[in-house]
Design a protein around this motif. Sequence first.
Motif, short mmCIF file in Angstrom:
data_model
loop_
_atom_site.label_atom_id
_atom_site.label_comp_id
_atom_site.label_asym_id
_atom_site.label_seq_id
_atom_site.Cartn_x
_atom_site.Cartn_y
_atom_site.Cartn_z
N ILE A 344 48.75 49.03 41.18
CA ILE A 344 49.14 49.96 42.24
C ILE A 344 50.65 50.05 42.37
O ILE A 344 51.23 51.12 42.60
N SER A 345 51.33 48.92 42.17
CA SER A 345 52.78 48.90 42.34
C SER A 345 53.50 49.71 41.28
O SER A 345 54.66 50.12 41.48
N ARG A 346 52.88 49.97 40.17
CA ARG A 346 53.53 50.77 39.12
C ARG A 346 53.74 52.20 39.56
O ARG A 346 54.67 52.88 39.13
N PHE A 347 52.86 52.70 40.41
CA PHE A 347 52.93 54.10 40.82
C PHE A 347 53.63 54.27 42.17
O PHE A 347 53.67 55.36 42.72
N CYS A 348 54.16 53.20 42.68
CA CYS A 348 54.85 53.29 43.97
C CYS A 348 56.35 53.07 43.74
O CYS A 348 56.74 52.18 42.98
N ARG A 349 57.18 53.86 44.38
CA ARG A 349 58.62 53.72 44.24
C ARG A 349 59.12 52.45 44.91
O ARG A 349 60.01 51.79 44.43
N ARG A 350 58.50 52.09 46.01
CA ARG A 350 58.89 50.88 46.70
C ARG A 350 57.78 49.84 46.54
O ARG A 350 56.63 50.18 46.28
N ASN A 351 58.15 48.62 46.69
CA ASN A 351 57.16 47.57 46.56
C ASN A 351 56.14 47.67 47.70
O ASN A 351 56.51 47.60 48.87
N PRO A 352 54.91 47.84 47.34
CA PRO A 352 53.90 47.93 48.40
C PRO A 352 53.69 46.58 49.04
O PRO A 352 53.95 45.53 48.47
N ALA A 353 53.17 46.62 50.21
CA ALA A 353 52.88 45.38 50.91
C ALA A 353 51.68 44.70 50.29
O ALA A 353 50.85 45.32 49.62
N ALA A 354 51.61 43.40 50.46
CA ALA A 354 50.46 42.64 49.95
C ALA A 354 49.19 43.13 50.62
O ALA A 354 49.23 43.63 51.76
N PRO A 355 48.08 43.02 49.91
CA PRO A 355 46.82 43.49 50.52
C PRO A 355 46.54 42.76 51.82
O PRO A 355 46.63 41.53 51.89
N GLU A 356 46.26 43.53 52.83
CA GLU A 356 46.05 42.97 54.15
C GLU A 356 44.60 42.66 54.45
O GLU A 356 44.30 42.11 55.52
N THR A 357 43.71 43.02 53.57
CA THR A 357 42.28 42.80 53.82
C THR A 357 41.66 42.02 52.68
O THR A 357 42.13 42.06 51.54
N GLU A 358 40.59 41.33 53.00
CA GLU A 358 39.78 40.63 52.03
C GLU A 358 38.33 41.06 52.19
O GLU A 358 37.80 41.07 53.31
N HIS A 359 37.73 41.40 51.07
CA HIS A 359 36.35 41.87 51.08
C HIS A 359 35.44 40.78 50.51
O HIS A 359 35.74 40.18 49.47
N SER A 360 34.36 40.56 51.16
CA SER A 360 33.32 39.66 50.66
C SER A 360 31.95 40.26 50.96
O SER A 360 31.79 40.97 51.97
N PHE A 361 31.02 39.99 50.07
CA PHE A 361 29.67 40.56 50.19
C PHE A 361 28.67 39.43 50.44
O PHE A 361 28.66 38.42 49.71
N HIS A 362 27.84 39.62 51.45
CA HIS A 362 26.82 38.64 51.82
C HIS A 362 25.45 39.22 51.44
O HIS A 362 25.10 40.32 51.85
N VAL A 363 24.71 38.44 50.68
CA VAL A 363 23.41 38.89 50.18
C VAL A 363 22.36 37.86 50.58
O VAL A 363 22.56 36.65 50.43
N GLY A 364 21.24 38.35 51.11
CA GLY A 364 20.09 37.50 51.42
C GLY A 364 18.91 37.88 50.55
O GLY A 364 18.54 39.05 50.45
N LEU A 365 18.31 36.90 49.91
CA LEU A 365 17.20 37.14 48.99
C LEU A 365 16.06 36.17 49.30
O LEU A 365 16.29 35.04 49.75
N GLN A 366 14.85 36.63 49.06
CA GLN A 366 13.66 35.77 49.24
C GLN A 366 13.10 35.41 47.87
O GLN A 366 12.85 36.28 47.04
N LEU A 367 12.91 34.11 47.65
CA LEU A 367 12.46 33.60 46.36
C LEU A 367 10.93 33.59 46.32
O LEU A 367 10.28 33.13 47.26
N SER A 368 10.38 34.09 45.23
CA SER A 368 8.93 34.11 45.06
C SER A 368 8.60 33.98 43.58
O SER A 368 9.49 34.02 42.72
N SER A 369 7.32 33.84 43.30
CA SER A 369 6.83 33.71 41.92
C SER A 369 5.92 34.88 41.61
O SER A 369 5.18 35.36 42.46
N GLY A 370 5.98 35.30 40.35
CA GLY A 370 5.12 36.38 39.90
C GLY A 370 4.69 36.18 38.48
O GLY A 370 5.49 35.80 37.62
N GLY A 371 3.39 36.40 38.21
CA GLY A 371 2.89 36.20 36.85
C GLY A 371 2.78 34.73 36.51
O GLY A 371 2.50 33.87 37.34
N ARG A 372 3.02 34.40 35.25
CA ARG A 372 2.90 33.03 34.78
C ARG A 372 4.12 32.18 35.08
O ARG A 372 4.05 30.96 35.09
#
Length: 425
Positions: A344-372
């Motif tokens: 991103i900084s390559r296309f900006c004339r001035r130094n951009p600020a450091a990323p102010e956000t952090e993204h994380s993904f929370h996933v819930g799954l249920q474990l089961s068996s199927g077939g053999r």
Amino acid sequence: MAESVINSLGIVEDQDGENGSTDDANLHVELNVFRAQWMSELKPNSASNGGNRGLSSRAADLKRKQELAREEKARELFLKAVEEEENGAVYEAIKYYRRAMQIVPDIEFKINYSRSPDPDGGNENDMDGEIEDLLAYFHQQLTLQDNSLKICVPEVDMAQMHISALPPEVLMYIFRWVVSRDLDLRALEQLSLVCRGFYICARDPEIWRSACLRAWGRSCTKLVPYNSWREMFLERPRVRFDGVYISKTAYIRQGEESLDGFYRAWHQVEYYRYLRFFPDGQVMMLTTPEDPLVTVPRLRSRNTRVESIMCGHYRLSQDTDNQTKVFVVVSKRKEEKVAEYQRISRFCRRNPAAPETEHSFHVGLQLSSGGRQSFNKLNWIHHSCHITYRSTGETVVTAFDLDQMYASFYFARVKSYTAFSERPL
């Protein structure tokens, strides 16, 4: 004259009475003779009937013995045909099959395949007892040499050092290398098929206890309700490490209208989600349109350089309803965030600020068996994105609706994931 006549008649009458009594006696004699003759005629008939019954019973017994002999002969031919077929001699097997079915057409359904004939004539009950406690039986079969138990004995004399000369501690260390930190218990089960001694080593409780501790952590300190650590590892719900969980999603979307406005294209979109679990609690998640044949080999190492891959951790949770759930938290790697920041900084004339956000993904799954397979299916129960602002520390949670776009994950075993052992168990 009259008296004389009477007398004569009386005399005559007296003579007739004597003759009548004689006739009655003769009649009784003839009747007795007839009865005796009749009885004599009846006795041979009854003897002949008894003889006929005896002959018929003997004929039935002979026929039954002949049928048993024919069935036994057909059984021997059929088993011989099975043996030839297993050895690869198909034409010889067909010959024996034909001869057996010519003798008894339904011989195939009269053979009990559950057991094979014992050539030594051993007791079947003894064999059943040995199979029920195979581990104890193998312990009894170990040979005692030089005041120590030998795990195995070479079949032929060898000039080189045999593996049986190693101390039991060294052998158990080798077995821990076979299992490795990746918990390749399938390789341990295959190693137990080598000999009786290896079977005993593969059932060592300490190996299976270490595997359970690595799979569930300190939450499996109690063995109850399982009878052994091996039974716990095989039956208690867990995620699998010798492969990858794959989810395929496909849908049709409407494209843009053509320049002349005569038609509008429709596109079929397909993409995959991949989940790779590790015994130490780490997990990798990747969403890509690439085929599994291309993507799966890249997920072998946790240090892979696949773009847009997310890494994180997971934990297992078992509710009161005995439903095992897997909770996953993943985010982009730090080096990918730095690379994106530099791009991103390559296309900006001035130094951009450091990323102010952090993204994380929370996933819930249920474990089961199927077939053999066991524990080979993961169903979606939750998916959300957490955005954390560094300046304020505030976290915004965005939950996604679970619809047909969230297909279940199915496990696929990958042999290359456990082909090498980097560290022992």
